[in-house]
Design a protein around this motif. Structure first.
Motif, PDB file in Angstrom:
ATOM      1  N   ILE A  40       0.837  -1.198   0.000  1.00 38.17           N
ATOM      2  CA  ILE A  40       0.000   0.000   0.000  1.00 38.17           C
ATOM      3  C   ILE A  40       0.875   1.252   0.000  1.00 38.17           C
ATOM      4  O   ILE A  40       0.628   2.191  -0.758  1.00 38.17           O
ATOM      5  N   GLU A  41       1.893   1.275   0.825  1.00 42.83           N
ATOM      6  CA  GLU A  41       2.770   2.445   0.903  1.00 42.83           C
ATOM      7  C   GLU A  41       3.544   2.645  -0.399  1.00 42.83           C
ATOM      8  O   GLU A  41       3.708   3.771  -0.857  1.00 42.83           O
ATOM      9  N   GLN A  42       3.995   1.566  -1.012  1.00 45.68           N
ATOM     10  CA  GLN A  42       4.693   1.680  -2.288  1.00 45.68           C
ATOM     11  C   GLN A  42       3.763   2.268  -3.348  1.00 45.68           C
ATOM     12  O   GLN A  42       4.162   3.136  -4.129  1.00 45.68           O
ATOM     13  N   GLY A  43       2.526   1.818  -3.394  1.00 47.45           N
ATOM     14  CA  GLY A  43       1.561   2.354  -4.342  1.00 47.45           C
ATOM     15  C   GLY A  43       1.231   3.807  -4.082  1.00 47.45           C
ATOM     16  O   GLY A  43       1.109   4.611  -5.011  1.00 47.45           O
ATOM     17  N   ARG A  44       1.093   4.174  -2.804  1.00 46.11           N
ATOM     18  CA  ARG A  44       0.796   5.568  -2.453  1.00 46.11           C
ATOM     19  C   ARG A  44       1.932   6.483  -2.866  1.00 46.11           C
ATOM     20  O   ARG A  44       1.720   7.562  -3.423  1.00 46.11           O
ATOM     21  N   LEU A  45       3.161   6.055  -2.591  1.00 46.79           N
ATOM     22  CA  LEU A  45       4.313   6.865  -2.976  1.00 46.79           C
ATOM     23  C   LEU A  45       4.447   6.974  -4.487  1.00 46.79           C
ATOM     24  O   LEU A  45       4.779   8.033  -5.020  1.00 46.79           O
ATOM     25  N   ALA A  46       4.184   5.884  -5.207  1.00 44.95           N
ATOM     26  CA  ALA A  46       4.253   5.916  -6.672  1.00 44.95           C
ATOM     27  C   ALA A  46       3.203   6.866  -7.237  1.00 44.95           C
ATOM     28  O   ALA A  46       3.483   7.625  -8.168  1.00 44.95           O
ATOM     29  N   ALA A  47       1.993   6.852  -6.683  1.00 41.41           N
ATOM     30  CA  ALA A  47       0.927   7.735  -7.162  1.00 41.41           C
ATOM     31  C   ALA A  47       1.269   9.200  -6.881  1.00 41.41           C
ATOM     32  O   ALA A  47       1.077  10.065  -7.744  1.00 41.41           O
ATOM     33  N   ALA A  48       1.781   9.494  -5.707  1.00 42.14           N
ATOM     34  CA  ALA A  48       2.130  10.876  -5.368  1.00 42.14           C
ATOM     35  C   ALA A  48       3.284  11.387  -6.230  1.00 42.14           C
ATOM     36  O   ALA A  48       3.244  12.513  -6.738  1.00 42.14           O
ATOM     37  N   ALA A  74       5.003  11.329 -18.688  1.00 47.43           N
ATOM     38  CA  ALA A  74       5.527  11.225 -17.318  1.00 47.43           C
ATOM     39  C   ALA A  74       4.878  10.056 -16.573  1.00 47.43           C
ATOM     40  O   ALA A  74       5.552   9.341 -15.824  1.00 47.43           O
ATOM     41  N   ILE A  75       3.580   9.858 -16.794  1.00 51.23           N
ATOM     42  CA  ILE A  75       2.892   8.734 -16.150  1.00 51.23           C
ATOM     43  C   ILE A  75       3.423   7.409 -16.686  1.00 51.23           C
ATOM     44  O   ILE A  75       3.632   6.456 -15.927  1.00 51.23           O
ATOM     45  N   ALA A  76       3.676   7.335 -17.990  1.00 52.02           N
ATOM     46  CA  ALA A  76       4.214   6.098 -18.574  1.00 52.02           C
ATOM     47  C   ALA A  76       5.594   5.780 -17.993  1.00 52.02           C
ATOM     48  O   ALA A  76       5.889   4.616 -17.681  1.00 52.02           O
ATOM     49  N   ARG A  77       6.426   6.807 -17.811  1.00 48.13           N
ATOM     50  CA  ARG A  77       7.743   6.583 -17.191  1.00 48.13           C
ATOM     51  C   ARG A  77       7.600   6.113 -15.750  1.00 48.13           C
ATOM     52  O   ARG A  77       8.310   5.215 -15.298  1.00 48.13           O
ATOM     53  N   ALA A  78       6.666   6.708 -15.017  1.00 45.73           N
ATOM     54  CA  ALA A  78       6.456   6.318 -13.617  1.00 45.73           C
ATOM     55  C   ALA A  78       5.953   4.881 -13.520  1.00 45.73           C
ATOM     56  O   ALA A  78       6.352   4.146 -12.611  1.00 45.73           O
ATOM     57  N   GLU A  79       5.086   4.478 -14.440  1.00 52.49           N
ATOM     58  CA  GLU A  79       4.602   3.092 -14.434  1.00 52.49           C
ATOM     59  C   GLU A  79       5.735   2.115 -14.698  1.00 52.49           C
ATOM     60  O   GLU A  79       5.803   1.050 -14.079  1.00 52.49           O
ATOM     61  N   MET A  80       6.626   2.463 -15.621  1.00 48.18           N
ATOM     62  CA  MET A  80       7.756   1.572 -15.907  1.00 48.18           C
ATOM     63  C   MET A  80       8.699   1.474 -14.710  1.00 48.18           C
ATOM     64  O   MET A  80       9.206   0.406 -14.410  1.00 48.18           O
ATOM     65  N   GLN A  81       8.926   2.583 -14.028  1.00 44.38           N
ATOM     66  CA  GLN A  81       9.858   2.582 -12.897  1.00 44.38           C
ATOM     67  C   GLN A  81       9.297   1.864 -11.683  1.00 44.38           C
ATOM     68  O   GLN A  81      10.004   1.131 -11.007  1.00 44.38           O
ATOM     69  N   SER A  82       8.018   2.080 -11.392  1.00 49.09           N
ATOM     70  CA  SER A  82       7.447   1.532 -10.161  1.00 49.09           C
ATOM     71  C   SER A  82       6.754   0.192 -10.360  1.00 49.09           C
ATOM     72  O   SER A  82       6.582  -0.556  -9.400  1.00 49.09           O
TER      73      SER A  82
END
Length: 144
Positions: A40-48, A74-82
């Motif tokens: 949950i925390e990993q997802g919250r941090l990724a979303a923020a 930017a969202i596509a890059r964040a999805e790939m990273q997280s």
């Protein structure tokens, strides 16, 4: 006397087995809870973080269409990273001095166990806002 010693030895082993069963009965659920909170925390941090990156990329774009494309990139890059699938909603007016708002959300699996499957999902959100520079010139903008 040997019967009394034998009984004492068995009581000690029984106590050890009981302690191990109690320990396993308490520690295993705690381990699953820790893993669920970590997800949950990993997802919250990724979303923020994705919301901050998306709105920052959007306000630096030269056009409104470019702002949406920059935010999506930017969202596509964040999805790939997280590794967390994210949804983006970009709001606001792309004009001098205006503010853009980005909201992201993600569905996080709480846990998956062999033979049982998934235990559920939770939705986490992230949001960020950034102003478009009041002194920058925008492509196609005729205002002074």
């Amino acid at each position: 006397m040997s019967l009394l010693r034998k009984l004492r030895r068995e009581e000690g082993e029984l106590g050890l087995v009981s302690a191990l069963l109690l320990l396993a009965g308490v520690l295993l659920p705690i381990m699953f809870i820790v893993v669920a909170f970590a997800r949950i925390e990993q997802g919250r941090l990724a979303a923020a973080q994705a919301a901050r990156d998306a709105v920052r990329a959007a306000v630096e774009a030269p056009t409104a269409t470019g702002a949406q494309q920059a935010a999506d990139d930017a969202i596509a890059r964040a999805e790939m990273q997280s590794g967390v699938p994210l949804q983006l909603r970009l709001e606001g007016t792309f004009a001098r001095g205006a503010a853009l708002h980005a909201e992201t959300s993600a569905q996080i699996d709480l846990a998956s166990l062999p033979f049982i499957g998934q235990l559920g999902t939770i939705t986490v959100h992230g949001s960020a806002a950034a102003p478009v520079d009041a002194y920058r010139s925008l492509v196609g903008d005729s205002s002074p």
